[in-house]
Design an enzyme around this catalytic site. Structure first.
Site, PDB file in Angstrom:
ATOM      1  N   CYS A   1      -0.592   2.812  12.477  1.00 41.49           N
ATOM      2  CA  CYS A   1      -0.107   1.682  11.677  1.00 41.49           C
ATOM      3  C   CYS A   1      -0.178   0.471  12.590  1.00 41.49           C
ATOM      4  O   CYS A   1       0.262   0.546  13.746  1.00 41.49           O
ATOM      5  CB  CYS A   1       1.327   1.921  11.208  1.00 41.49           C
TER       6      CYS A   1
ATOM      7  N   CYS B   1      -5.625  -2.895   8.641  1.00 40.89           N
ATOM      8  CA  CYS B   1      -4.501  -2.139   8.083  1.00 40.89           C
ATOM      9  C   CYS B   1      -4.976  -0.710   7.892  1.00 40.89           C
ATOM     10  O   CYS B   1      -5.993  -0.485   7.224  1.00 40.89           O
ATOM     11  CB  CYS B   1      -4.050  -2.736   6.755  1.00 40.89           C
TER      12      CYS B   1
ATOM     13  N   THR C   1       1.931   5.607   7.899  1.00 39.29           N
ATOM     14  CA  THR C   1       2.575   5.679   6.593  1.00 39.29           C
ATOM     15  C   THR C   1       2.120   6.948   5.881  1.00 39.29           C
ATOM     16  O   THR C   1       1.158   7.602   6.299  1.00 39.29           O
ATOM     17  CB  THR C   1       2.202   4.463   5.732  1.00 39.29           C
TER      18      THR C   1
ATOM     19  N   LYS D   1       8.006  -5.251  10.050  1.00 41.10           N
ATOM     20  CA  LYS D   1       7.344  -6.186   9.136  1.00 41.10           C
ATOM     21  C   LYS D   1       8.228  -7.400   8.835  1.00 41.10           C
ATOM     22  O   LYS D   1       7.721  -8.500   8.587  1.00 41.10           O
ATOM     23  CB  LYS D   1       6.965  -5.478   7.832  1.00 41.10           C
TER      24      LYS D   1
ATOM     25  N   ARG E   1       0.813  -1.212   0.000  1.00 40.07           N
ATOM     26  CA  ARG E   1       0.000   0.000   0.000  1.00 40.07           C
ATOM     27  C   ARG E   1       0.846   1.260   0.000  1.00 40.07           C
ATOM     28  O   ARG E   1       0.364   2.336  -0.309  1.00 40.07           O
ATOM     29  CB  ARG E   1      -0.925   0.037   1.231  1.00 40.07           C
TER      30      ARG E   1
ATOM     31  N   THR F   1      -3.409   1.876   6.265  1.00 42.10           N
ATOM     32  CA  THR F   1      -3.174   2.420   4.929  1.00 42.10           C
ATOM     33  C   THR F   1      -4.186   1.906   3.922  1.00 42.10           C
ATOM     34  O   THR F   1      -4.602   2.636   3.013  1.00 42.10           O
ATOM     35  CB  THR F   1      -1.749   2.094   4.468  1.00 42.10           C
TER      36      THR F   1
END
Length: 223
Positions: free
Chosen positions: A188, A78, A120, A157, A48, A80
């Site tokens: 996030c 999520c 993000t 991640k 994304r 984003t």
């Protein structure tokens, strides 16, 4: 109770964290008191954060699959990916519990006028717009610190949740407080894997936590 469908896998560890919060947020004395949850953990959703990608059609297809499997309400684990909620809603025809809105509402209800955002770039735009629409002032990272945050995000991640990453995320969050933030949104779903309320002097709003709580309320019919 309504069946919840969760679009997940972005990333997998964050989705599992959200599901644990969902379970913990449910008042239950037996198995049957919990929600039925259908989850599509799909790490193959295009990144994304890459403007060259188009994750919308993949997310829409996931939503349709969850609907066809029996989901009556949707959630996206999520932040984003909420940039593509219009496609998700249009494809599935189902109501979506919006994590961005709920996190911003939580900041407002908590009494903060200036709200820091850890997110993000794309989610940052979403949060900034929603907060301003509520009459709140967003507090954002400098360009250099935003780039630092993104590098830490990709380390998380990749499975790095060690002390070094934790310390650096705390430092990034504290810079928002130093800039005047009266609360900080963990915008996030990877952030709460390494950052907790104990490490900040202002309220930390875990978007995944408030999403879990609202999903329970919606599916149980209390909201």
């Amino acid at each position: 109770m309504k069946t919840l469908g969760v679009l997940g896998g972005m990333g997998p560890a964050a989705t599992l964290d959200f599901l644990a919060k969902l379970q913990a947020a449910t008042p239950a004395g037996r198995d049957q008191d919990h929600l039925r949850v259908l989850v599509d953990i799909n790490p193959q959703v295009p990144d994304r954060n890459d403007p060259g990608n188009a994750p919308g059609p993949v997310l829409a297809a996931m939503a349709v699959g969850l609907r066809d499997a029996g989901a009556e309400v949707l959630a996206i684990a999520c932040n984003t990916a909420h940039a593509y909620t219009d496609e998700v809603r249009a494809a599935s025809g189902l109501p979506l519990v919006d994590m961005i809105d709920i996190a911003c509402q939580s900041a407002r209800l908590g009494g903060a006028d200036r709200v820091g955002i850890l997110a993000t770039g794309l989610a940052l735009v979403l949060y900034t717009d929603r907060l301003k629409g509520m009459g709140l002032e967003p507090v954002c990272l400098s360009k250099a610190k935003q780039e630092w945050f993104m590098s830490l995000l990709y380390r998380i991640k990749a499975g790095d949740v060690g002390e070094e990453v934790q310390d650096e995320i705390v430092a990034v969050a504290e810079s928002l407080v130093e800039a005047g933030a009266q609360a900080v949104i963990a915008g996030c779903t990877e952030v709460p894997l390494v950052l907790s309320q104990d490490e900040l002097d202002v309220p930390l709003i875990d978007a995944g936590q408030v999403l879990a709580e609202r999903c329970v309320a919606v599916c149980r019919g209390s909201r």
